[in-house]
Design a protein around this motif. Structure first.
Motif, PDB file in Angstrom:
ATOM      1  N   GLU A 108      33.792  38.911 -81.631  1.00 26.68           N
ATOM      2  CA  GLU A 108      33.186  37.483 -80.956  1.00 26.68           C
ATOM      3  C   GLU A 108      33.978  37.328 -79.467  1.00 26.68           C
ATOM      4  O   GLU A 108      33.071  36.911 -78.560  1.00 26.68           O
ATOM      5  CB  GLU A 108      33.642  36.310 -81.890  1.00 26.68           C
ATOM      6  N   LEU A 109      35.026  37.776 -79.193  1.00 26.13           N
ATOM      7  CA  LEU A 109      35.471  37.822 -77.679  1.00 26.13           C
ATOM      8  C   LEU A 109      34.605  38.615 -76.944  1.00 26.13           C
ATOM      9  O   LEU A 109      34.119  38.240 -75.689  1.00 26.13           O
ATOM     10  CB  LEU A 109      37.033  38.462 -77.558  1.00 26.13           C
ATOM     11  N   ALA A 110      34.073  39.844 -77.430  1.00 26.73           N
ATOM     12  CA  ALA A 110      33.077  40.730 -76.599  1.00 26.73           C
ATOM     13  C   ALA A 110      31.788  39.972 -76.333  1.00 26.73           C
ATOM     14  O   ALA A 110      31.165  40.255 -75.331  1.00 26.73           O
ATOM     15  CB  ALA A 110      32.915  42.037 -77.860  1.00 26.73           C
ATOM     16  N   ALA A 111      31.592  39.474 -77.596  1.00 24.64           N
ATOM     17  CA  ALA A 111      30.040  38.581 -77.288  1.00 24.64           C
ATOM     18  C   ALA A 111      30.315  37.564 -76.049  1.00 24.64           C
ATOM     19  O   ALA A 111      29.381  37.194 -75.572  1.00 24.64           O
ATOM     20  CB  ALA A 111      29.673  38.010 -78.784  1.00 24.64           C
ATOM     21  N   GLU A 112      31.235  36.710 -76.372  1.00 23.21           N
ATOM     22  CA  GLU A 112      31.539  35.726 -75.372  1.00 23.21           C
ATOM     23  C   GLU A 112      31.491  36.220 -73.888  1.00 23.21           C
ATOM     24  O   GLU A 112      31.047  35.726 -72.879  1.00 23.21           O
ATOM     25  CB  GLU A 112      32.957  34.910 -75.654  1.00 23.21           C
ATOM     26  N   ARG A 113      32.294  37.533 -73.748  1.00 26.56           N
ATOM     27  CA  ARG A 113      32.244  37.860 -72.518  1.00 26.56           C
ATOM     28  C   ARG A 113      31.058  38.459 -72.032  1.00 26.56           C
ATOM     29  O   ARG A 113      30.526  38.293 -70.703  1.00 26.56           O
ATOM     30  CB  ARG A 113      33.316  39.200 -72.458  1.00 26.56           C
ATOM     31  N   ALA A 114      30.219  39.257 -72.906  1.00 27.96           N
ATOM     32  CA  ALA A 114      28.815  39.200 -72.392  1.00 27.96           C
ATOM     33  C   ALA A 114      28.073  38.336 -71.977  1.00 27.96           C
ATOM     34  O   ALA A 114      27.479  38.404 -71.062  1.00 27.96           O
ATOM     35  CB  ALA A 114      28.187  40.287 -73.534  1.00 27.96           C
ATOM     36  N   ARG A 115      27.996  37.204 -72.646  1.00 30.42           N
ATOM     37  CA  ARG A 115      27.396  36.006 -72.230  1.00 30.42           C
ATOM     38  C   ARG A 115      27.726  35.527 -70.834  1.00 30.42           C
ATOM     39  O   ARG A 115      26.867  35.344 -70.089  1.00 30.42           O
ATOM     40  CB  ARG A 115      27.506  34.882 -73.439  1.00 30.42           C
ATOM     41  N   VAL A 116      29.021  35.590 -70.842  1.00 27.97           N
ATOM     42  CA  VAL A 116      29.556  35.182 -69.426  1.00 27.97           C
ATOM     43  C   VAL A 116      29.056  35.731 -68.188  1.00 27.97           C
ATOM     44  O   VAL A 116      28.954  35.497 -67.194  1.00 27.97           O
ATOM     45  CB  VAL A 116      31.096  34.967 -69.498  1.00 27.97           C
ATOM     46  N   LEU A 117      29.160  37.176 -68.552  1.00 28.33           N
ATOM     47  CA  LEU A 117      28.442  38.419 -67.648  1.00 28.33           C
ATOM     48  C   LEU A 117      27.003  38.244 -67.264  1.00 28.33           C
ATOM     49  O   LEU A 117      26.365  38.861 -66.552  1.00 28.33           O
ATOM     50  CB  LEU A 117      28.849  39.696 -67.973  1.00 28.33           C
ATOM     51  N   GLY A 118      26.412  37.399 -68.193  1.00 30.61           N
ATOM     52  CA  GLY A 118      24.868  37.101 -68.158  1.00 30.61           C
ATOM     53  C   GLY A 118      24.068  38.074 -68.947  1.00 30.61           C
ATOM     54  O   GLY A 118      22.841  38.431 -68.681  1.00 30.61           O
ATOM     55  N   LEU A 119      24.822  38.937 -69.828  1.00 29.68           N
ATOM     56  CA  LEU A 119      24.355  40.153 -70.565  1.00 29.68           C
ATOM     57  C   LEU A 119      23.464  39.500 -71.674  1.00 29.68           C
ATOM     58  O   LEU A 119      23.880  38.461 -72.266  1.00 29.68           O
ATOM     59  CB  LEU A 119      25.142  41.019 -70.794  1.00 29.68           C
ATOM     60  N   SER A 120      22.375  39.860 -72.121  1.00 23.71           N
ATOM     61  CA  SER A 120      21.595  39.472 -73.246  1.00 23.71           C
ATOM     62  C   SER A 120      21.810  40.000 -74.877  1.00 23.71           C
ATOM     63  O   SER A 120      21.252  39.363 -75.464  1.00 23.71           O
ATOM     64  CB  SER A 120      20.206  39.846 -73.016  1.00 23.71           C
ATOM     65  N   ARG A 121      22.554  41.160 -74.639  1.00 27.66           N
ATOM     66  CA  ARG A 121      22.929  41.660 -76.023  1.00 27.66           C
ATOM     67  C   ARG A 121      24.113  42.532 -76.038  1.00 27.66           C
ATOM     68  O   ARG A 121      24.528  43.009 -75.072  1.00 27.66           O
ATOM     69  CB  ARG A 121      21.522  42.540 -76.606  1.00 27.66           C
ATOM     70  N   LEU A 122      24.539  42.782 -77.369  1.00 26.33           N
ATOM     71  CA  LEU A 122      25.624  43.393 -77.505  1.00 26.33           C
ATOM     72  C   LEU A 122      25.178  44.657 -78.532  1.00 26.33           C
ATOM     73  O   LEU A 122      24.539  44.481 -79.566  1.00 26.33           O
ATOM     74  CB  LEU A 122      26.731  42.707 -78.372  1.00 26.33           C
ATOM     75  N   LEU A 123      25.555  45.908 -77.942  1.00 30.88           N
ATOM     76  CA  LEU A 123      25.125  47.153 -78.659  1.00 30.88           C
ATOM     77  C   LEU A 123      26.343  47.910 -79.259  1.00 30.88           C
ATOM     78  O   LEU A 123      27.343  47.793 -78.891  1.00 30.88           O
ATOM     79  CB  LEU A 123      24.290  48.022 -77.830  1.00 30.88           C
ATOM     80  N   THR A 124      25.992  48.494 -80.504  1.00 33.14           N
ATOM     81  CA  THR A 124      27.276  49.263 -81.044  1.00 33.14           C
ATOM     82  C   THR A 124      26.535  50.405 -81.594  1.00 33.14           C
ATOM     83  O   THR A 124      25.336  50.563 -81.860  1.00 33.14           O
ATOM     84  CB  THR A 124      28.018  48.575 -82.105  1.00 33.14           C
ATOM     85  N   ARG A 125      27.346  51.454 -82.027  1.00 33.89           N
ATOM     86  CA  ARG A 125      26.777  52.746 -82.776  1.00 33.89           C
ATOM     87  C   ARG A 125      27.721  52.949 -83.733  1.00 33.89           C
ATOM     88  O   ARG A 125      28.979  52.995 -83.618  1.00 33.89           O
ATOM     89  CB  ARG A 125      26.746  53.896 -81.816  1.00 33.89           C
ATOM     90  N   THR A 126      27.092  53.820 -84.793  1.00 33.49           N
ATOM     91  CA  THR A 126      27.902  54.310 -85.777  1.00 33.49           C
ATOM     92  C   THR A 126      27.408  55.420 -86.260  1.00 33.49           C
ATOM     93  O   THR A 126      26.303  55.880 -85.964  1.00 33.49           O
ATOM     94  CB  THR A 126      28.485  53.148 -86.854  1.00 33.49           C
ATOM     95  N   THR A 127      28.127  56.258 -87.355  1.00 36.82           N
ATOM     96  CA  THR A 127      27.547  57.346 -88.075  1.00 36.82           C
ATOM     97  C   THR A 127      27.126  57.085 -89.071  1.00 36.82           C
ATOM     98  O   THR A 127      27.339  55.887 -89.729  1.00 36.82           O
ATOM     99  CB  THR A 127      28.647  58.601 -88.119  1.00 36.82           C
ATOM    100  N   ASN A 128      26.244  57.968 -89.673  1.00 37.82           N
ATOM    101  CA  ASN A 128      25.154  57.586 -91.002  1.00 37.82           C
ATOM    102  C   ASN A 128      26.186  57.444 -92.107  1.00 37.82           C
ATOM    103  O   ASN A 128      25.805  56.879 -92.982  1.00 37.82           O
ATOM    104  CB  ASN A 128      24.441  58.859 -91.484  1.00 37.82           C
ATOM    105  N   ASP A 129      27.696  57.921 -92.027  1.00 42.60           N
ATOM    106  CA  ASP A 129      28.263  57.992 -93.362  1.00 42.60           C
ATOM    107  C   ASP A 129      29.432  56.638 -93.119  1.00 42.60           C
ATOM    108  O   ASP A 129      29.867  56.268 -94.099  1.00 42.60           O
ATOM    109  CB  ASP A 129      29.122  59.051 -93.140  1.00 42.60           C
ATOM    110  N   ASN A 130      29.083  55.900 -92.103  1.00 44.49           N
ATOM    111  CA  ASN A 130      29.983  54.820 -92.046  1.00 44.49           C
ATOM    112  C   ASN A 130      29.558  53.290 -92.647  1.00 44.49           C
ATOM    113  O   ASN A 130      29.219  52.454 -91.997  1.00 44.49           O
ATOM    114  CB  ASN A 130      30.542  54.492 -90.495  1.00 44.49           C
ATOM    115  N   LEU A 131      29.338  53.355 -93.868  1.00 44.82           N
ATOM    116  CA  LEU A 131      28.926  52.380 -94.532  1.00 44.82           C
ATOM    117  C   LEU A 131      29.761  51.031 -94.443  1.00 44.82           C
ATOM    118  O   LEU A 131      28.930  50.005 -94.154  1.00 44.82           O
ATOM    119  CB  LEU A 131      28.884  52.502 -96.184  1.00 44.82           C
ATOM    120  N   ASP A 132      31.138  50.869 -94.154  1.00 45.00           N
ATOM    121  CA  ASP A 132      31.822  49.914 -93.880  1.00 45.00           C
ATOM    122  C   ASP A 132      31.355  49.491 -92.556  1.00 45.00           C
ATOM    123  O   ASP A 132      31.090  48.043 -92.565  1.00 45.00           O
ATOM    124  CB  ASP A 132      33.182  50.234 -93.798  1.00 45.00           C
TER     125      ASP A 132
END
Length: 162
Positions: free
Chosen positions: A85-109
């Motif tokens: 949520e801190l990352a999302a707040e920071r992105a909004r303050v910077l005027g960015l429209s989305r938050l992206l992440t990546r993971t591997t196919n095995d990382n079900l958690d």
């Protein structure tokens, strides 16, 4: 809960050691680029003894902020969500429209964690881990739960202007 704050310059060496422990080093491969996660902006969670309890590192472009690493030493304490949520707040303050992440196919958690926090499946890079393994043979063939480690999945969360 650990205290959370913005990463500061004097945190960099501790972050590098933390990433060595948690990720096998600070270098993260993204689309064939080697990213030094220890040098990125983000947020840190520190326990009462001053040890790193959690960390999120971020890479920005003109549209989005990408979560490069997200770790909480103890699961289900709320720290991972707080860092997210801190990352999302920071992105909004910077005027960015989305938050992206990546993971591997095995990382079900991770897939469960992010989807429960408003992320949607965005892109499947079939065979991406197979390609990375060619450059780094230390990447195992089998991942979590005995699942063959092959693909990368991107998830995205559109940020409201709140």
């Amino acid at each position: 809960m650990p205290t959370t704050r913005t990463i500061e310059a004097n945190d960099r060496e501790r972050i590098r050691a933390f990433l060595d422990l948690r990720w096998g080093g600070p270098t993260i491969m993204l689309d064939g680029r080697a990213i030094d996660a220890a040098a990125l902006p983000g947020f840190i969670g520190v326990d009462a003894g001053g040890a790193i309890a959690g960390l999120v590192t971020l890479l920005d472009d003109a549209v989005q902020s990408e979560i490069v690493t997200l770790d909480a030493m103890r699961a289900q304490t709320g720290l991972g969500t707080r860092l997210l949520e801190l990352a999302a707040e920071r992105a909004r303050v910077l005027g960015l429209s989305r938050l992206l992440t990546r993971t591997t196919n095995d990382n079900l958690d991770a897939l469960r964690f992010y989807q429960r926090r408003g992320f949607r499946l965005h892109r499947l890079a079939a065979g991406a881990i197979d390609l990375e393994r060619e450059a780094d043979p230390a990447i195992p063939l089998l991942g979590r739960h005995g699942i063959p480690l092959r693909d990368e999945i991107s998830l995205v969360r559109v940020l409201s202007a709140d």
